[in-house]
Design an enzyme around this catalytic site. Structure first.
Site, PDB file in Angstrom:
ATOM      1  N   CYS A 203      54.551  48.195  23.596  1.00  0.00           N
ATOM      2  CA  CYS A 203      55.373  49.357  23.255  1.00  0.00           C
ATOM      3  C   CYS A 203      56.855  49.041  23.497  1.00  0.00           C
ATOM      4  O   CYS A 203      57.455  48.331  22.711  1.00  0.00           O
ATOM      5  CB  CYS A 203      54.891  50.600  24.005  1.00  0.00           C
ATOM      6  SG  CYS A 203      55.481  52.136  23.274  1.00  0.00           S
TER       7      CYS A 203
ATOM      8  N   ARG B 103      61.994  51.933  16.237  1.00  0.00           N
ATOM      9  CA  ARG B 103      61.616  52.661  17.456  1.00  0.00           C
ATOM     10  C   ARG B 103      61.002  54.017  17.114  1.00  0.00           C
ATOM     11  O   ARG B 103      61.330  54.616  16.098  1.00  0.00           O
ATOM     12  CB  ARG B 103      62.848  52.898  18.332  1.00  0.00           C
ATOM     13  CG  ARG B 103      63.475  51.641  18.851  1.00  0.00           C
ATOM     14  CD  ARG B 103      64.811  51.948  19.474  1.00  0.00           C
ATOM     15  NE  ARG B 103      64.653  52.936  20.529  1.00  0.00           N
ATOM     16  CZ  ARG B 103      65.056  52.766  21.767  1.00  0.00           C
ATOM     17  NH1 ARG B 103      65.659  51.669  22.106  1.00  0.00           N
ATOM     18  NH2 ARG B 103      64.878  53.697  22.666  1.00  0.00           N
TER      19      ARG B 103
ATOM     20  N   GLY C 121      57.508  51.848  28.504  1.00  0.00           N
ATOM     21  CA  GLY C 121      58.502  52.584  29.278  1.00  0.00           C
ATOM     22  C   GLY C 121      59.600  52.991  28.314  1.00  0.00           C
ATOM     23  O   GLY C 121      59.334  53.315  27.159  1.00  0.00           O
ATOM     24  N   GLU C 122      60.836  52.942  28.741  1.00  0.00           N
ATOM     25  CA  GLU C 122      61.962  53.269  27.870  1.00  0.00           C
ATOM     26  C   GLU C 122      62.828  52.019  27.783  1.00  0.00           C
ATOM     27  O   GLU C 122      63.409  51.582  28.774  1.00  0.00           O
ATOM     28  CB  GLU C 122      62.727  54.460  28.445  1.00  0.00           C
ATOM     29  CG  GLU C 122      63.465  55.287  27.401  1.00  0.00           C
ATOM     30  CD  GLU C 122      64.618  54.523  26.760  1.00  0.00           C
ATOM     31  OE1 GLU C 122      64.616  54.380  25.513  1.00  0.00           O
ATOM     32  OE2 GLU C 122      65.499  54.052  27.485  1.00  0.00           O
ATOM     33  N   SER C 123      62.907  51.439  26.596  1.00  0.00           N
ATOM     34  CA  SER C 123      63.516  50.110  26.445  1.00  0.00           C
ATOM     35  C   SER C 123      64.990  50.067  26.842  1.00  0.00           C
ATOM     36  O   SER C 123      65.439  49.087  27.441  1.00  0.00           O
ATOM     37  CB  SER C 123      63.331  49.593  25.016  1.00  0.00           C
ATOM     38  OG  SER C 123      63.921  50.469  24.082  1.00  0.00           O
TER      39      SER C 123
ATOM     40  N   GLU D  41      46.637  48.565  28.039  1.00  0.00           N
ATOM     41  CA  GLU D  41      46.329  48.794  29.454  1.00  0.00           C
ATOM     42  C   GLU D  41      45.759  50.186  29.720  1.00  0.00           C
ATOM     43  O   GLU D  41      45.238  50.453  30.803  1.00  0.00           O
ATOM     44  CB  GLU D  41      47.584  48.558  30.317  1.00  0.00           C
ATOM     45  CG  GLU D  41      48.607  49.671  30.301  1.00  0.00           C
ATOM     46  CD  GLU D  41      49.509  49.755  29.073  1.00  0.00           C
ATOM     47  OE1 GLU D  41      50.424  50.592  29.082  1.00  0.00           O
ATOM     48  OE2 GLU D  41      49.305  48.985  28.104  1.00  0.00           O
TER      49      GLU D  41
ATOM     50  N   ILE E  11      51.796  55.753  21.978  1.00  0.00           N
ATOM     51  CA  ILE E  11      52.595  56.794  22.625  1.00  0.00           C
ATOM     52  C   ILE E  11      54.059  56.555  22.259  1.00  0.00           C
ATOM     53  O   ILE E  11      54.641  55.552  22.674  1.00  0.00           O
ATOM     54  CB  ILE E  11      52.427  56.771  24.158  1.00  0.00           C
ATOM     55  CG1 ILE E  11      50.953  56.944  24.537  1.00  0.00           C
ATOM     56  CG2 ILE E  11      53.299  57.840  24.810  1.00  0.00           C
ATOM     57  CD1 ILE E  11      50.660  56.740  26.010  1.00  0.00           C
ATOM     58  N   ARG E  12      54.643  57.442  21.462  1.00  0.00           N
ATOM     59  CA  ARG E  12      56.022  57.250  20.981  1.00  0.00           C
ATOM     60  C   ARG E  12      56.225  55.810  20.528  1.00  0.00           C
ATOM     61  O   ARG E  12      57.215  55.155  20.856  1.00  0.00           O
ATOM     62  CB  ARG E  12      57.035  57.611  22.067  1.00  0.00           C
ATOM     63  CG  ARG E  12      57.137  59.080  22.339  1.00  0.00           C
ATOM     64  CD  ARG E  12      58.130  59.418  23.443  1.00  0.00           C
ATOM     65  NE  ARG E  12      59.395  58.723  23.282  1.00  0.00           N
ATOM     66  CZ  ARG E  12      60.099  58.229  24.295  1.00  0.00           C
ATOM     67  NH1 ARG E  12      59.682  58.326  25.525  1.00  0.00           N
ATOM     68  NH2 ARG E  12      61.244  57.617  24.066  1.00  0.00           N
TER      69      ARG E  12
ATOM     70  N   HIS F  99      49.287  50.599  23.672  1.00  0.00           N
ATOM     71  CA  HIS F  99      49.123  50.394  25.116  1.00  0.00           C
ATOM     72  C   HIS F  99      47.711  49.910  25.433  1.00  0.00           C
ATOM     73  O   HIS F  99      46.833  50.716  25.732  1.00  0.00           O
ATOM     74  CB  HIS F  99      49.393  51.701  25.869  1.00  0.00           C
ATOM     75  CG  HIS F  99      50.823  52.101  25.875  1.00  0.00           C
ATOM     76  ND1 HIS F  99      51.687  51.737  26.879  1.00  0.00           N
ATOM     77  CD2 HIS F  99      51.547  52.827  24.993  1.00  0.00           C
ATOM     78  CE1 HIS F  99      52.887  52.223  26.623  1.00  0.00           C
ATOM     79  NE2 HIS F  99      52.832  52.889  25.482  1.00  0.00           N
TER      80      HIS F  99
END
Length: 191
Positions: free
Chosen positions: A81, A108, A52-54, A174, A136-137, A172
């Protein structure tokens, strides 16, 4: 196959990928619940900190009242991530750490922006065959403490590590049908 039916695994569900983690955990036989509150956190035997976005996740951890409980949570954790970023005790660029549970430093968005996302076959310590890792990023671990075990590197960068009952990966797991990373995490419950 191991029997995980007696375990309840939480997936922090304040923001980020949740349903995919729950599906993989349930595939392996454990019960999985979305964790949004302290009472839900208290029900789990282990916890996933999803992608997600930390920074957004940190704000939501504070506003939900979960931040201190997560800092003191001493059961197994898998951070993927953004979850890896949450676990790190040092972030490059001077940003303050979030949960600071692992002796690692993290860069990051180390592999570029969303458009630079990729999948690669990754050799993970203890796995006989490569793992289809989706980045992913993604961050990477730029420095590790002596108590941290490197489980995988990609292009010379640490992307999967273990410290005690904590696992942190930049990719990821998952998002693939390969459940070996999640099974490695669940095995922490039997150690």
């Amino acid at each position: 196959m191991n029997d995980y039916t007696k375990y309840t695994i939480g997936v922090l569900s304040l923001q980020g990928a949740v349903s995919e983690h729950i599906a993989q955990i349930e595939t392996l036989g454990a019960k999985a619940i979305a964790v949004k509150s302290l009472s839900e956190l208290q029900q789990v035997d282990a916890l996933v900190l999803p992608g997600g976005e930390s920074t957004a996740m940190r704000r939501l951890m504070h506003s939900s009242g979960l931040f201190q409980a997560l800092k003191s949570f001493d059961k197994p954790i898998l951070g993927t991530c953004a979850g890896l970023i949450l676990l790190a005790n040092k972030l490059e660029g001077g940003e303050p750490p979030h949960l600071a549970k692992m002796n690692i430093q993290v860069q990051r968005n180390a592999f570029g922006r969303q458009v630079d996302s990729f999948q690669t076959d990754l050799m993970i310590k203890g796995f006989a065959d490569s793992f289809p890792a989706v980045f992913i990023r993604a961050p990477y671990i730029s420095r590790i403490g002596s108590e941290v075990e490197v489980l995988a590197e990609w292009q010379g960068n640490v992307v999967f590590a273990k410290q005690g009952n904590l696992l942190a990966c930049a990719f990821h797991p998952e998002l693939t049908s390969d459940t070996r990373v999640v099974e490695l995490f669940l095995q922490q419950l039997k150690e």
